[in-house]
Design an enzyme around this catalytic site. Structure first.
Site, PDB file in Angstrom:
ATOM      1  N   ASP A 310      34.410 -16.718 -36.840  1.00 58.99           N
ATOM      2  CA  ASP A 310      35.455 -17.385 -36.546  1.00 58.99           C
ATOM      3  C   ASP A 310      35.210 -18.866 -35.980  1.00 58.99           C
ATOM      4  OD1 ASP A 310      37.663 -18.128 -34.663  1.00 58.99           O
ATOM      5  OD2 ASP A 310      38.095 -15.987 -34.370  1.00 58.99           O
ATOM      6  N   ASP A 328      38.347 -28.989 -40.216  1.00 58.18           N
ATOM      7  CA  ASP A 328      39.347 -29.383 -41.073  1.00 58.18           C
ATOM      8  C   ASP A 328      40.239 -28.107 -41.085  1.00 58.18           C
ATOM      9  OD1 ASP A 328      40.797 -30.725 -43.313  1.00 58.18           O
ATOM     10  OD2 ASP A 328      40.233 -28.873 -44.442  1.00 58.18           O
ATOM     11  N   CYS A 381      45.914 -31.203 -43.751  1.00 58.54           N
ATOM     12  CA  CYS A 381      46.863 -31.794 -45.087  1.00 58.54           C
ATOM     13  C   CYS A 381      48.290 -31.635 -44.788  1.00 58.54           C
ATOM     14  CB  CYS A 381      46.516 -31.032 -46.232  1.00 58.54           C
ATOM     15  SG  CYS A 381      46.671 -29.215 -46.133  1.00 58.54           S
TER      16      CYS A 381
END
Length: 443
Positions: A310, A328, A381
């Site tokens: 995790d 990210d 993103c």
């Protein structure tokens, strides 16, 4: 099996089995040998039908009396396909859109459903005035229907960017995205890759955003070319390639990618390190680790270690040990909607509202793993401030041992001067939406 029957089978897998569109399509192509023209038609029909989503159902509602939910799933999908061809596929003759829909109804329905499909398709062709989205009411509803987005998402974009920018964004999201490749600099150069691609009938050009990227506007089936399997290149969005360059990895670095799968950024970092140093690729989903392994193998990288954990535990496991860390983080993905045709319909408003809390936890944990003088890069993103700048600013306000660094020197000229944090917007930058911030631990 003809093309429309194949498309119907794939769409039913998506609608009824909750399959992802790209996976369902790839699975079908893998199991069936097809000509490129057939693959392109099936892809256009499947992706277009999925992408236009609720707009097709709204059109259908204007021509039937019963609730759409009462229409048998197979017949409803046949009609969705038929309406998409009739309204949005200019190269498909009206007769083909209608007649082929009726043929499918004959195969999968009964006499009553055949008449129903025929009546609906002919009615739409005779009187398209009922398809006027202006009938939907306000400008938000109109924009949602015209540009194939959920209305709640249009409202979200409008609050962030205004309605004019939202229309441009939603329109861009419906464009076909070109194939973006990252050249594996350990095995070839961008120029050599382009020569190889051109010999295979591909039309391509160098990216204006990243020196490693080659953009293909027309190409044969990827299955017919071996450049992916032999490790010459990997499929990766050009905007996401900027992340590794902003990290500026060195061959002597220890770098942790806390949310690594499928490994595009991880392998890019490892390649920029000349296959030296140490890259820890971490992901919480064990079933995704093979994607990282396969990509690393194909690209010839052996400086990557793969771990299951995790991301919120990374700080405790690697406290102040890494030279650089990449966070990210999981996000709404609203910067890549043109590439993920079903994503706009698979997200919920409640899910999006919970993301910043998760993103902050991951960033906080990831930062704990950075040693004094080291770097953490936060990226997504998506294009929403709540998932991007707001998360970073909150982190900096609560962690005075980190400071934001300008990333201009790592970017191409056209992206410089936008501030210390980079936000790419699809409709403005003509690429995938992406956010990048670079921070240094000073204590």
């Amino acid at each position: 099996m003809n093309d429309r029957k194949a498309a119907l089978k794939i769409l039913l897998d998506i609608y009824e089995n909750k399959a992802y569109a790209n996976i369902a399509l790839s699975k079908y192509f893998k199991n069936n040998s097809l000509e490129d023209t057939d693959r392109r038609f099936i892809t256009q029909l499947v992706y277009g039908t999925v992408k236009s989503g609720d707009t097709l159902l709204w059109i259908l509602r204007q021509y039937i009396k019963m609730p759409v939910s009462k229409v048998h799933p197979v017949i409803r999908t046949i009609l969705r396909m038929g309406i998409y061809q009739l309204i949005y596929m200019d190269k498909v003759p009206v007769s083909a859109a209608c007649n082929e829909s009726v043929k499918l109804a004959k195969k999968y329905g009964h006499a009553g459903t055949v008449k129903f499909v025929n009546a609906v398709m002919r009615s739409i062709d005779r009187d398209r005035s009922r398809c006027d989205f202006a009938k939907a009411g306000n400008s938000t509803s109109y924009t949602a229907l015209k540009y194939w987005h959920p209305e709640w998402l249009v409202n979200l974009f409008a609050a962030e960017f205004g309605m004019k920018q939202t229309e441009a964004l939603c329109s861009f999201n419906n464009q076909d995205a070109p194939l973006s490749l990252r050249c594996n600099t350990l095995k070839t150069t961008a120029e050599q890759l382009m020569e190889y691609l051109a010999a295979k009938g591909t039309i391509c050009e160098r990216s204006h955003l990243c020196a490693d990227a080659v953009i293909c506007t027309k190409h044969p089936s990827l299955a017919s070319m071996d450049f992916l399997e032999n490790g010459m290149a990997i499929v990766q969005d050009e905007s996401s390639m900027l992340v590794a360059h902003v990290m500026a990895p060195m061959p002597t670095d220890l770098i942790i990618d806390v949310c690594s799968a499928p490994g595009g950024k991880t392998t890019h970092i490892a390649a920029l390190m000349k296959n030296k140093g140490r890259v820890i690729a971490n992901d919480i989903h064990e079933h995704k680790l093979k994607l990282i392994e396969d990509n690393a193998r194909r690209l010839g990288l052996d400086n990557i270690e793969i771990h299951v954990e995790d991301a919120c535990n990374i700080g405790a496991l690697y406290s102040k040990t890494a030279d650089k860390v990449l966070a990210d983080v999981p996000c709404s993905g609203f910067g890549v909607l043109r590439r993920k045709v079903d994503a706009r319909w698979n997200k919920t408003k409640d899910e999006i509202e919970k993301l910043p809390q998760t993103q902050y936890k991951i960033l906080e944990s990831a930062a704990e793993a950075v040693k004094t003088g080291g770097i953490i890069v936060y990226s997504t993103c998506t294009i929403l401030k709540r998932e991007n700048g707001d998360v970073v600013n909150k982190f900096l306000a609560e962690h005075k041992d980190f400071k934001l660094e300008s990333i201009d020197k790592f970017l191409p000229d056209r992206l410089r001067g936008r501030g210390d944090m980079l936000q790419l917007l699809p409709h403005i930058d003509k690429t995938d939406g992406f956010f990048i911030a670079r921070m240094r631990r000073i204590v």
